[in-house]
Design an enzyme around this catalytic site. Structure first.
Site, PDB file in Angstrom:
ATOM      1  N   ASP A 116     -53.936 -10.132 -36.342  1.00 33.39           N
ATOM      2  CA  ASP A 116     -52.814 -10.676 -36.811  1.00 33.39           C
ATOM      3  C   ASP A 116     -51.507  -9.564 -36.668  1.00 33.39           C
ATOM      4  OD1 ASP A 116     -50.863 -11.231 -39.073  1.00 33.39           O
ATOM      5  OD2 ASP A 116     -52.435 -12.765 -39.726  1.00 33.39           O
ATOM      6  N   ASP A 146     -49.361  -9.504 -30.724  1.00 32.89           N
ATOM      7  CA  ASP A 146     -48.601 -10.959 -30.530  1.00 32.89           C
ATOM      8  C   ASP A 146     -49.494 -11.664 -29.821  1.00 32.89           C
ATOM      9  OD1 ASP A 146     -46.987 -12.777 -30.072  1.00 32.89           O
ATOM     10  OD2 ASP A 146     -45.222 -11.810 -29.686  1.00 32.89           O
ATOM     11  N   TYR A 151     -42.045 -27.185 -33.425  1.00 34.53           N
ATOM     12  CA  TYR A 151     -43.591 -27.083 -33.903  1.00 34.53           C
ATOM     13  C   TYR A 151     -44.471 -28.229 -33.714  1.00 34.53           C
ATOM     14  CZ  TYR A 151     -46.959 -26.558 -37.880  1.00 34.53           C
ATOM     15  OH  TYR A 151     -47.945 -26.195 -38.651  1.00 34.53           O
ATOM     16  N   LYS A 209     -48.078 -28.505 -31.664  1.00 32.37           N
ATOM     17  CA  LYS A 209     -48.791 -28.926 -32.149  1.00 32.37           C
ATOM     18  C   LYS A 209     -49.717 -29.873 -31.446  1.00 32.37           C
ATOM     19  CE  LYS A 209     -49.663 -25.925 -35.737  1.00 32.37           C
ATOM     20  NZ  LYS A 209     -50.321 -24.867 -35.269  1.00 32.37           N
TER      21      LYS A 209
END
Ligand SMILES: NC(=O)c1ccc[n+]([C@@H]2O[C@H](COP(=O)([O-])OP(=O)(O)OC[C@H]3O[C@@H](n4cnc5c(N)ncnc54)[C@H](O)[C@@H]3O)[C@@H](O)[C@H]2O)c1
Length: 307
Positions: A37, A72, A165, A169
């Site tokens: 993370d 990242d 987004y 997705k």
């Protein structure tokens, strides 16, 4: 025998929300976990290693095994470093769960190139970077592996102020299909979860969510899909929310029309309404329900005198 005994599992976005619940539940199921993370704010700023470190400490305190990596996922080097961390510490990688994500919301006509690129980079490239590097090892190791990506219902429904987004997705679902068909011969599987859960990412949906649950409602499905008990399952997309798990249909053509001559715009116009019979987008109905919920919340606030 525990569900993930002797398995090494990497979880991106493992420091918060659904990724955190997945990392903790994978460790409880016997896995050695790489908690990956970048520890960033919702828009990707202010990276910190604290969130990954905290989850590792929590897993260890409960008697589990885990390491943290704070990088990242949106670069090939970032994805590779996660898989290398698993190999260097534990010597194999049995599963990778790509949960990390960011948001930059804006209407299509106002969205900047940077807002587009950053969300596609973190979600879609951030899944590819892990999938690619994990698959290169999984295809050569005994037992293959299980890859899990995270999408959202908006991949198919569309989203008003999230064109970046929703596109990322959708790309993730396509990557799932390509991975499933290419990697089956190597014993490597890929499946996708479309979750709904109360996290910081879902906190600002206008009018609130009609159906939701907790991150801990999502993680059992991820653990199951990582395990050998699900080894016949690949190329699937599941919605997981609260006490509900649903499987998505496999997209296919549903109706066709044919002509003896080449189609013309006029002959298409004449036949398309009666033969193809378009279905209305589900999102148009959902938008009406969202507007009604937002209006009800506003009316309740006004009558309580809080606005
Ligand atoms: N919460 C929901 O209702 C919901 C709905 C649909 C889809 N999803 C998807 O589920 C996933 C998890 O969402 P969440 O609600 O737990 O979000 P969250 O914001 O709580 O957690 C996301 C984590 O990803 C990390 N992250 C962000 N950018 C990163 C990067 N470049 N590299 C590595 N780590 C990075 C963040 O630091 C954070 O800890 C996301 O992919 C999200 O799109 C969530």
């Amino acid at each position: 025998m525990q569900f993930l005994e002797d398995k090494v599992i990497a979880v991106t976005g493992g420091g918060r929300g659904i990724g955190r619940a997945t990392a903790i539940d994978a460790a409880k199921a016997g896995a050695k976990v790489v908690v990956a993370d970048y520890g960033v704010e919702m828009d990707g700023s202010e990276p910190s290693s604290d969130v990954a470190d905290d989850v590792v400490a929590e897993i260890k305190a409960a008697g589990g095994e885990a390491i943290a990596i704070a990088n990242d996922v949106g670069s090939m080097a970032g994805g590779n470093a996660i898989i290398e961390a698993a190999m260097d510490t534990y010597g194999r990688i049995d599963g990778a769960v790509c949960v990390a994500g960011n948001l930059r919301e804006r209407m299509l006509f106002n969205m900047s190139e940077e807002e587009w690129d950053e969300v596609i980079r973190v979600h879609l490239k951030g899944t590819f970077s892990v999938y690619r590097n994990a698959a290169a090892i999984m295809r050569k190791q005994d037992g293959g592996g299980s890859l899990i990506a995270f999408t959202s219902g908006v991949w198919a429904l569309g989203s008003i102020a999230q064109p970046n987004y929703a596109s990322a997705k959708g790309g993730i679902v396509s990557l799932n299909y390509s991975t499933a068909v290419a990697m089956q011969r190597y014993g490597v599987r890929s499946n996708v979860i479309a979750p709904v859960a109360n996290t910081r990412m879902s906190a600002n949906v206008p009018g609130g969510l009609a159906e939701t649950g907790e991150p801990e409602d999502i993680s059992p499905m991820a653990v199951y899909l990582l395990s050998d008990q699900s080894k016949e399952i690949t190329g699937q997309v599941y919605t997981v929310v609260g006490k509900r798990i649903s499987v998505w249909s496999q997209p296919k053509e549903v109706r066709s029309m044919f002509t003896d001559e080449r189609w013309t715009p006029a002959s298409i116009h004449e036949r398309i309404g009666t033969t193809i019979k378009h279905e209305e987008l589900d999102m148009f109905t959902i938008m009406k329900e969202m507007a009604a919920r937002a209006a009800a919340v506003k009316a309740a606030e006004e009558s309580a005198g809080t606005v």
